[in-house]
Design a protein around this motif. Sequence first.
Motif, PDB file in Angstrom:
ATOM      1  N   MET A  25       0.843  -1.208   0.000  1.00 14.44           N
ATOM      2  CA  MET A  25       0.000   0.000   0.000  1.00 14.44           C
ATOM      3  C   MET A  25       0.874   1.253   0.000  1.00 14.44           C
ATOM      4  O   MET A  25       1.668   1.455   0.905  1.00 14.44           O
ATOM      5  CB  MET A  25      -0.885  -0.021   1.253  1.00 14.44           C
ATOM      6  N   LYS A  26       0.724   2.065  -1.016  1.00  9.48           N
ATOM      7  CA  LYS A  26       1.505   3.309  -1.085  1.00  9.48           C
ATOM      8  C   LYS A  26       0.543   4.489  -1.114  1.00  9.48           C
ATOM      9  O   LYS A  26      -0.370   4.543  -1.936  1.00  9.48           O
ATOM     10  CB  LYS A  26       2.371   3.332  -2.360  1.00  9.48           C
ATOM     11  N   PHE A  27       0.753   5.414  -0.189  1.00  4.35           N
ATOM     12  CA  PHE A  27      -0.116   6.586  -0.115  1.00  4.35           C
ATOM     13  C   PHE A  27       0.525   7.748  -0.871  1.00  4.35           C
ATOM     14  O   PHE A  27       1.753   7.828  -0.972  1.00  4.35           O
ATOM     15  CB  PHE A  27      -0.343   6.977   1.350  1.00  4.35           C
ATOM     16  N   PRO A  28      -0.296   8.674  -1.357  1.00  3.52           N
ATOM     17  CA  PRO A  28       0.272   9.795  -2.112  1.00  3.52           C
ATOM     18  C   PRO A  28       0.982  10.808  -1.220  1.00  3.52           C
ATOM     19  O   PRO A  28       0.920  10.720   0.006  1.00  3.52           O
ATOM     20  CB  PRO A  28      -0.965  10.433  -2.757  1.00  3.52           C
ATOM     21  N   GLU A  52       5.264  12.596   1.960  1.00  6.21           N
ATOM     22  CA  GLU A  52       4.594  11.323   1.692  1.00  6.21           C
ATOM     23  C   GLU A  52       3.796  10.886   2.907  1.00  6.21           C
ATOM     24  O   GLU A  52       4.285  10.880   4.035  1.00  6.21           O
ATOM     25  CB  GLU A  52       5.629  10.246   1.320  1.00  6.21           C
ATOM     26  N   ALA A  83      -6.951  11.344   1.305  1.00  6.54           N
ATOM     27  CA  ALA A  83      -5.907  10.591   0.585  1.00  6.54           C
ATOM     28  C   ALA A  83      -5.836   9.146   1.067  1.00  6.54           C
ATOM     29  O   ALA A  83      -5.703   8.214   0.264  1.00  6.54           O
ATOM     30  CB  ALA A  83      -4.554  11.275   0.756  1.00  6.54           C
ATOM     31  N   GLU A 106      -9.092   7.243  -0.124  1.00 12.90           N
ATOM     32  CA  GLU A 106      -9.093   7.048  -1.582  1.00 12.90           C
ATOM     33  C   GLU A 106      -8.146   5.900  -1.947  1.00 12.90           C
ATOM     34  O   GLU A 106      -8.429   5.081  -2.813  1.00 12.90           O
ATOM     35  CB  GLU A 106      -8.665   8.333  -2.303  1.00 12.90           C
ATOM     36  N   THR A 107      -7.003   5.851  -1.254  1.00 11.57           N
ATOM     37  CA  THR A 107      -6.024   4.780  -1.509  1.00 11.57           C
ATOM     38  C   THR A 107      -6.630   3.407  -1.175  1.00 11.57           C
ATOM     39  O   THR A 107      -6.502   2.453  -1.945  1.00 11.57           O
ATOM     40  CB  THR A 107      -4.732   5.016  -0.694  1.00 11.57           C
ATOM     41  N   TYR A 108      -7.289   3.321  -0.009  1.00  6.77           N
ATOM     42  CA  TYR A 108      -7.933   2.049   0.347  1.00  6.77           C
ATOM     43  C   TYR A 108      -9.054   1.713  -0.629  1.00  6.77           C
ATOM     44  O   TYR A 108      -9.269   0.552  -0.969  1.00  6.77           O
ATOM     45  CB  TYR A 108      -8.459   2.084   1.794  1.00  6.77           C
ATOM     46  N   LYS A 157      -9.218   2.140  -3.694  1.00  3.63           N
ATOM     47  CA  LYS A 157      -8.698   1.514  -4.938  1.00  3.63           C
ATOM     48  C   LYS A 157      -8.444   0.016  -4.756  1.00  3.63           C
ATOM     49  O   LYS A 157      -8.327  -0.723  -5.716  1.00  3.63           O
ATOM     50  CB  LYS A 157      -7.395   2.209  -5.361  1.00  3.63           C
ATOM     51  N   GLN A 158      -8.295  -0.421  -3.496  1.00  3.16           N
ATOM     52  CA  GLN A 158      -8.008  -1.851  -3.225  1.00  3.16           C
ATOM     53  C   GLN A 158      -9.215  -2.541  -2.583  1.00  3.16           C
ATOM     54  O   GLN A 158      -9.082  -3.616  -1.999  1.00  3.16           O
ATOM     55  CB  GLN A 158      -6.823  -1.958  -2.233  1.00  3.16           C
TER      56      GLN A 158
END
Length: 596
Positions: A179-182, A193, A217, A220-222, A224-225
Amino acid sequence: MEQLLKRADVPKEHQWKLEDLFADQKAWDASFAELKNLLKRAADYQGKLNNAASIKECFELEDEISYHAERLYVYAHMHHDEDTANPTYQALTAKAKKLNVEAGEALSFITPEILSLSEAELDKLIEDPALKEFKFTLTEMKREKAHVLSKTEEALLAQVGNLSSAPQTIFGMLNNADMKFPKIKNEDGKDVELTHGNYIQFLESPNREVRERAFKAVYETYGKQKNTIAATLNANVNKNMFYSRVRKYPSVLEMALYGDNIPKEVYTNLIDTIHESLPLLHRYMELRKKLLGVDELHMYDLFAPLVEEYKWDITYEEAKQMTKEGLTPLGDDYLSSLQEGYDNGWIDVYENENKRTGAYSWGAYGTHPYVLLNHKDNLNSMFTLAHEMGHALHSYYSDNALKYRDAQYTIFLAEVASTTNEALLMDYLLKNAKDPKQKMYLLTYYADQFRTTVFRQTMFAEFEKIVHERVESGESLTPQDLSDIYYELNVKYHGKGMQVDKEIGMEWARIPHFYNSFYVYKYATGFSAATSFSKQILEEGQPAVDRYLGFLKSGGSDYSINILKKAGVDMSSPEPIREAMSVFEDVINQMEQLTK
């Protein structure tokens, strides 16, 4: 920034005394060799556990083996924690771990062999005077018998063990490694970051835009998965269902509570009683909105500071003194034991190079407990000291009152003693706060503990219950279903004063505890039991103190729920939670007074 000391340069008075466990390496090696010999003797009892005399001897040998194995492991591991880069103790820890596994294997025949006896034979052994000190162990074994399968089936289940950890392993990899956050702009407009580690710091930012950016942020990242994470969570629920059905439990929840022999009512009572107390949380949300001076309170405002950062430097010496004064209601015996810990090398105080982070209390039966700290001169570190010494003195009293086997207490009980200390210290600090700013700082700290430890963990517990019940009744849950359930719970818990942002519907996807099913409720019950104890101690005095010390001396000599009940806290009733809520109400009242 100050240069961290190397371990060799840390003053002796700030180090724990591990030589109280083993005088030196030679003594450790001798104990290691002795244990190796003891392990060989275990096999002598295999096939003979059908009479009181053999069982008694075998249990005594099991205790001796466990006692030695624990001491060897604790000593090596605590030395390793002092300086994790030290190769000597890396090797010693590995050696002790390997021996612990060997010990487990050598003793693994005991339970299945005793359980192969008939109910009537087991009942006879339970009542046999020769086995009086092992009565609780045998009763526990009999209780488990209904859920133990045949030898062949158990062997099959053991092989499935590796597969069963897959959902948790996959989630861990996805969450921690992939998991990479913006990057987001911080308070100074610099791109930083976002990480798991700094997310809460961003949510604690006084700058609202920074909080909102971090919040959106992350989710939104979660988002996507969401399909993958929903699949891992569903796999975990299905795995739980498999085990509960194979082992003949009525439900996953009852299977999870069975180990500690906790009645289902403890779980459902917690949720129901928190539901009746939700108006209090709603009041706190309204107060938060007022203190932050915002028109709408959002989910990303929950960690925002309510008072300007109150600067309060508390040295370690001051922390020890204030903690002791805060614990005065527990009486002279408790205070002298606390002082003994301060004075006699129980505590490893400050950070040094390569020292393990965080804090814990640990130790081995037969020697005083130990506490690892990384003390900073602030309020949080003082509460950590009070908390860890609560654990340490729980072990100290249990170990001194009971034999090895009965002294080990459950996780269900572990957090009670530590949190009771915190509650008593908080009461003392609030009563002695001279400055309204200082008082508000303390009240905010306390109110947020209720919010995060009682309300939030109960909401998690309710989410787990709903999800499992739906799947057990034959439904399958899509990512959208999981988000809808979670979103509705947030609306219910936070009330009309909160603008529940749609993004929070994805929060279920980042909670690792959901892979250790039906565990989080213990945080809420432990905190409630501790708050109830501290209230009784402050209001009743000596009779309540005597009951509480009785609780500390009970270790694991009975079922957790019975130990608490004897001490005056009945977790199968709503009362302890209601008592905790009355303390929360008092905190809100005081905050409202100060903001008039």
